[in-house]
Write a protein that holds these residues in place. Structure first.
Motif, PDB file in Angstrom:
ATOM      1  N   SER A 101      62.163  48.521  32.715  1.00 23.54           N
ATOM      2  CA  SER A 101      62.796  47.217  32.499  1.00 23.54           C
ATOM      3  C   SER A 101      62.247  46.199  33.489  1.00 23.54           C
ATOM      4  N   ARG A 102      62.269  44.927  33.072  1.00 25.19           N
ATOM      5  CA  ARG A 102      61.812  43.825  33.912  1.00 25.19           C
ATOM      6  C   ARG A 102      62.946  42.821  34.068  1.00 25.19           C
ATOM      7  N   ALA A 103      62.962  42.110  35.200  1.00 24.51           N
ATOM      8  CA  ALA A 103      64.019  41.131  35.466  1.00 24.51           C
ATOM      9  C   ALA A 103      63.403  39.758  35.719  1.00 24.51           C
ATOM     10  N   GLU A 104      64.161  38.736  35.341  1.00 25.16           N
ATOM     11  CA  GLU A 104      63.659  37.374  35.466  1.00 25.16           C
ATOM     12  C   GLU A 104      64.832  36.416  35.632  1.00 25.16           C
ATOM     13  N   LEU A 105      64.597  35.333  36.371  1.00 22.72           N
ATOM     14  CA  LEU A 105      65.533  34.213  36.441  1.00 22.72           C
ATOM     15  C   LEU A 105      64.874  33.062  35.696  1.00 22.72           C
ATOM     16  N   ARG A 106      65.672  32.317  34.925  1.00 17.40           N
ATOM     17  CA  ARG A 106      65.080  31.241  34.133  1.00 17.40           C
ATOM     18  C   ARG A 106      66.022  30.046  34.069  1.00 17.40           C
ATOM     19  N   SER A 107      65.423  28.867  34.279  1.00 19.81           N
ATOM     20  CA  SER A 107      66.143  27.609  34.107  1.00 19.81           C
ATOM     21  C   SER A 107      65.166  26.631  33.464  1.00 19.81           C
ATOM     22  N   GLY A 108      65.395  26.325  32.201  1.00 22.91           N
ATOM     23  CA  GLY A 108      64.450  25.466  31.482  1.00 22.91           C
ATOM     24  C   GLY A 108      63.078  26.115  31.453  1.00 22.91           C
ATOM     25  N   ASP A 109      62.072  25.381  31.941  1.00 22.67           N
ATOM     26  CA  ASP A 109      60.704  25.908  31.969  1.00 22.67           C
ATOM     27  C   ASP A 109      60.398  26.714  33.227  1.00 22.67           C
ATOM     28  N   VAL A 110      61.334  26.779  34.160  1.00 24.07           N
ATOM     29  CA  VAL A 110      61.102  27.500  35.415  1.00 24.07           C
ATOM     30  C   VAL A 110      61.445  28.971  35.218  1.00 24.07           C
ATOM     31  N   ARG A 111      60.450  29.823  35.464  1.00 24.11           N
ATOM     32  CA  ARG A 111      60.631  31.273  35.356  1.00 24.11           C
ATOM     33  C   ARG A 111      60.304  31.901  36.700  1.00 24.11           C
ATOM     34  N   ILE A 112      61.209  32.745  37.178  1.00 21.72           N
ATOM     35  CA  ILE A 112      60.978  33.472  38.424  1.00 21.72           C
ATOM     36  C   ILE A 112      61.042  34.951  38.072  1.00 21.72           C
ATOM     37  N   VAL A 113      59.902  35.606  38.128  1.00 22.97           N
ATOM     38  CA  VAL A 113      59.820  37.016  37.759  1.00 22.97           C
ATOM     39  C   VAL A 113      60.178  37.862  38.974  1.00 22.97           C
ATOM     40  N   GLY A 114      61.087  38.792  38.775  1.00 19.28           N
ATOM     41  CA  GLY A 114      61.512  39.661  39.864  1.00 19.28           C
ATOM     42  C   GLY A 114      60.617  40.876  39.996  1.00 19.28           C
ATOM     43  N   ALA A 115      60.504  41.360  41.217  1.00 22.58           N
ATOM     44  CA  ALA A 115      59.800  42.618  41.473  1.00 22.58           C
ATOM     45  C   ALA A 115      60.856  43.720  41.420  1.00 22.58           C
ATOM     46  N   VAL A 116      60.877  44.463  40.315  1.00 29.38           N
ATOM     47  CA  VAL A 116      61.889  45.505  40.143  1.00 29.38           C
ATOM     48  C   VAL A 116      61.584  46.641  41.108  1.00 29.38           C
ATOM     49  N   GLN A 117      62.584  46.980  41.922  1.00 30.05           N
ATOM     50  CA  GLN A 117      62.423  48.038  42.911  1.00 30.05           C
ATOM     51  C   GLN A 117      62.973  49.368  42.420  1.00 30.05           C
ATOM     52  N   SER A 118      64.027  49.309  41.606  1.00 24.38           N
ATOM     53  CA  SER A 118      64.582  50.550  41.065  1.00 24.38           C
ATOM     54  C   SER A 118      65.391  50.252  39.811  1.00 24.38           C
ATOM     55  N   VAL A 119      65.479  51.270  38.952  1.00 26.54           N
ATOM     56  CA  VAL A 119      66.287  51.191  37.738  1.00 26.54           C
ATOM     57  C   VAL A 119      67.107  52.468  37.661  1.00 26.54           C
ATOM     58  N   GLU A 120      68.413  52.319  37.571  1.00 26.23           N
ATOM     59  CA  GLU A 120      69.300  53.454  37.320  1.00 26.23           C
ATOM     60  C   GLU A 120      69.799  53.297  35.896  1.00 26.23           C
ATOM     61  N   THR A 121      69.721  54.369  35.129  1.00 30.08           N
ATOM     62  CA  THR A 121      70.007  54.247  33.705  1.00 30.08           C
ATOM     63  C   THR A 121      71.383  54.742  33.297  1.00 30.08           C
ATOM     64  N   GLU A 122      72.068  55.482  34.139  1.00 30.04           N
ATOM     65  CA  GLU A 122      73.356  56.020  33.713  1.00 30.04           C
ATOM     66  C   GLU A 122      74.267  56.286  34.882  1.00 30.04           C
ATOM     67  N   PRO A 123      75.579  56.416  34.678  1.00 28.21           N
ATOM     68  CA  PRO A 123      76.274  55.944  33.483  1.00 28.21           C
ATOM     69  C   PRO A 123      76.433  54.432  33.507  1.00 28.21           C
ATOM     70  N   ASN A 124      76.477  53.855  34.700  1.00 29.92           N
ATOM     71  CA  ASN A 124      76.517  52.397  34.809  1.00 29.92           C
ATOM     72  C   ASN A 124      75.144  51.939  35.265  1.00 29.92           C
ATOM     73  N   ALA A 125      74.413  51.368  34.339  1.00 25.00           N
ATOM     74  CA  ALA A 125      73.028  51.003  34.611  1.00 25.00           C
ATOM     75  C   ALA A 125      72.961  49.895  35.653  1.00 25.00           C
ATOM     76  N   ARG A 126      71.916  49.966  36.469  1.00 27.50           N
ATOM     77  CA  ARG A 126      71.691  48.904  37.446  1.00 27.50           C
ATOM     78  C   ARG A 126      70.207  48.789  37.738  1.00 27.50           C
ATOM     79  N   ILE A 127      69.818  47.561  38.022  1.00 26.79           N
ATOM     80  CA  ILE A 127      68.444  47.259  38.404  1.00 26.79           C
ATOM     81  C   ILE A 127      68.498  46.567  39.755  1.00 26.79           C
ATOM     82  N   THR A 128      67.661  47.009  40.669  1.00 27.04           N
ATOM     83  CA  THR A 128      67.502  46.314  41.940  1.00 27.04           C
ATOM     84  C   THR A 128      66.162  45.598  41.874  1.00 27.04           C
TER      85      THR A 128
END
Length: 168
Positions: A101-128
């Protein structure tokens, strides 16, 4: 049994709606094992089909299922703000996130791509993820987006509208 769950899910609109609203609760209520829950969370059609085939003791060459678990959904982000010109490490909580998975912040035309450090898939998914907030980006609310490995367009991403605020 996973087969019964998937078969009922394919044809029962109420079960589908319940599953979209509370996938973990429905899987528990329907009696899926931890292994079966993890397989459903994977959203991998081949993996789900292989598990069903193993349970039924039959062999199929191609997947026959055409229903997928719901798309990823974001429930929160913490912290939910950061200062311009700084880096911020956030935890994005949700359901049905997957490896890649990839993460991003967006406001209008401004996109800030996050550097994903970890992804936990279960049971409560989280991305750092770590975001570098440029010194010259606009302040204000930004949408938080999470893309699955095969998703490219913003309309395919899980979105938390206005979930993050850039401060001065």
């Amino acid at each position: 049994m996973l087969f019964d769950f998937v078969a009922e899910l394919r044809k029962n609109p109420k079960l589908q709606a319940d599953f979209l609203a509370d996938p973990e609760g429905v899987m528990c209520r329907e009696g899926l094992t931890d292994e079966e829950k993890e397989i459903v969370r994977s959203r991998d059609e081949r993996r789900i089909m292989d598990a069903v085939v193993r349970q039924l003791g039959i062999a199929l060459k191609e997947p026959q299922l055409k229903w997928f678990p719901p798309e990823p959904r974001i429930t929160s982000i913490s912290p939910n703000s950061g200062r311009r010109g700084k880096e911020v490490v956030v935890t994005i909580q949700g359901v049905f996130f997957s490896e890649g998975s990839r993460a991003e912040l967006r406001s209008g035309d401004v996109r800030i791509v996050g550097a994903v450090q970890s992804v936990e898939t279960e049971p409560n998914a989280r991305i750092t993820a770590r975001f570098s907030l440029g010194a010259d980006i606009p302040v204000g609310p930004y949408d938080v987006l999470v893309y699955g490995p095969a998703q490219a367009a913003a309309d395919e991403a899980a979105t938390l509208p206005g979930g993050f605020t850039v401060r001065k």
